[in-house]
Design an enzyme around this catalytic site. Structure first.
Site, PDB file in Angstrom:
ATOM      1  N   ASN A   6      46.186  75.155  27.007  1.00 53.15           N
ATOM      2  CA  ASN A   6      45.080  75.390  26.071  1.00 53.15           C
ATOM      3  C   ASN A   6      45.695  75.865  24.757  1.00 53.15           C
ATOM      4  OD1 ASN A   6      42.813  76.154  24.677  1.00 53.15           O
ATOM      5  ND2 ASN A   6      42.347  77.938  25.963  1.00 53.15           N
ATOM      6  N   LYS A   8      44.267  76.376  21.982  1.00 51.97           N
ATOM      7  CA  LYS A   8      43.355  77.169  21.146  1.00 51.97           C
ATOM      8  C   LYS A   8      43.429  76.679  19.684  1.00 51.97           C
ATOM      9  CE  LYS A   8      44.042  80.965  24.316  1.00 51.97           C
ATOM     10  NZ  LYS A   8      43.795  82.345  24.615  1.00 51.97           N
ATOM     11  N   HIS A  90      34.823  79.285  27.811  1.00 48.26           N
ATOM     12  CA  HIS A  90      35.992  80.169  27.655  1.00 48.26           C
ATOM     13  C   HIS A  90      35.524  81.523  27.111  1.00 48.26           C
ATOM     14  CE1 HIS A  90      39.784  81.828  26.268  1.00 48.26           C
ATOM     15  NE2 HIS A  90      40.395  80.939  27.030  1.00 48.26           N
ATOM     16  N   GLU A  92      36.662  83.480  24.994  1.00 49.14           N
ATOM     17  CA  GLU A  92      36.717  83.639  23.530  1.00 49.14           C
ATOM     18  C   GLU A  92      35.480  83.012  22.880  1.00 49.14           C
ATOM     19  OE1 GLU A  92      40.625  81.993  22.984  1.00 49.14           O
ATOM     20  OE2 GLU A  92      41.507  83.799  23.866  1.00 49.14           O
ATOM     21  N   GLU A 159      39.448  83.360  34.896  1.00 48.22           N
ATOM     22  CA  GLU A 159      40.244  84.002  33.854  1.00 48.22           C
ATOM     23  C   GLU A 159      39.726  85.420  33.586  1.00 48.22           C
ATOM     24  OE1 GLU A 159      42.302  80.980  31.168  1.00 48.22           O
ATOM     25  OE2 GLU A 159      40.321  81.262  30.341  1.00 48.22           O
ATOM     26  N   GLY A 165      45.978  86.774  27.217  1.00 47.43           N
ATOM     27  CA  GLY A 165      46.783  87.109  26.037  1.00 47.43           C
ATOM     28  C   GLY A 165      47.305  88.534  26.006  1.00 47.43           C
ATOM     29  N   SER A 202      47.648  85.160  30.978  1.00 49.40           N
ATOM     30  CA  SER A 202      49.047  85.590  30.845  1.00 49.40           C
ATOM     31  C   SER A 202      49.997  84.927  31.842  1.00 49.40           C
ATOM     32  CB  SER A 202      49.152  87.118  30.940  1.00 49.40           C
ATOM     33  OG  SER A 202      48.488  87.714  29.852  1.00 49.40           O
TER      34      SER A 202
END
Ligand code: PEP
Length: 245
Positions: A6, A8, A90, A92, A159, A165, A202
């Site tokens: 991904n 991003k 996702h 985010e 996730e 991250g 991660s």
């Protein structure tokens, strides 16, 4: 696809070829069928032109089929650019774009109607994890986005938000347990065929082997460590070693 990069909001035209060359130097091209890449929309065509082995995906689509929706991109459009799958929900996007479960459900339907495989992301924030309420939280996310859908083929990426991250990867045995719970909920409650359940948060070339070894882990969704072709290739090799070796 089971091991997905991904990107991003990273990457320009020249980056893809360079990335692919490095990936091919590190990992065996014959096994690339299990890999996926979700670049920004602007690079979908570039990725399609330069190779066809890795599955191609988008990071989002509109919940609407077409119309006066400035700035949005439809399922039909990504299909037209060669996409095979789409990452939906996702964290985010849920956080930064206040995406609701209802909207995510419509996106799953849109994708499915255009023969694009949805990869639905779910995962709990830190406070829920600390309070040991992960299972209830995931259940309500699944209810919100899968309830009332019929005969849908999809994959799920678990996730945990606190792992994305941060370098703070979830314990492999915990991931395994959560995956088996998600599988069980899906088969009991929804009219879906769960193709793969993958972990994200991660993942890197150091920790991926132990994660891939877990019985209920079919692959991984990888952000930061996927941007470098060699690094993504080493993660892919860890996957191939367990699943093709
Ligand atoms: C992600 O955002 O899907 C992700 C897993 O990111 P990272 O690998 O950087 O934690």
């Amino acid at each position: 696809m089971k091991v997905i990069a991904n990107w991003k909001m990273h990457g320009f035209k020249d980056d893809y070829l360079h990335w692919y060359k490095n990936l091919s130097k590190t990992a065996d091209e014959n096994l690339f069928d299990d890999l996926g890449i979700a670049p920004p929309f602007t690079l979908l065509d570039e990725c399609k032109i330069h190779q066809s082995k890795i599955k191609l995906g988008a990071q989002n689509i509109s919940h609407l089929p077409e119309g006066p929706v400035t700035g949005e991109i439809s399922a039909a459009m990504i299909k037209n650019s060669g996409a095979d799958f789409v990452i939906l929900g996702h964290s985010e996007r849920r956080e930064l774009h206040t995406e609701t479960e209802e909207a995510i459900k419509s996106k799953i339907l849109e994708a499915s109607n255009h023969n694009i495989h949805p990869v639905l992301c779910i995962g709990e924030p830190k406070e829920i994890y600390v309070a040991k309420k992960t299972e209830d939280f995931l259940y309500s996310q699944l209810q919100g986005s899968l309830n009332d859908l019929n005969n849908i083929n999809l994959s799920i990426a678990y996730e945990p938000i606190w792992a994305i991250g941060t370098g703070d990867v979830a314990k492999p045995s915990d991931i395994n347990k959560i995956h088996s719970i998600i599988k069980e909920i899906c088969s009991r409650e929804f009219d879906v065929k769960l193709e793969n359940i993958i972990y994200g948060g991660s993942v890197n070339d150091q920790n991926s082997k132990e994660i891939f070894e877990q019985e209920h882990v079919n692959g991984a969704l990888i952000g930061g460590a996927s941007l470098d072709g060699h690094s993504f290739g080493r993660i892919a090799n860890n996957f191939f070693e367990i699943h093709n070796g």
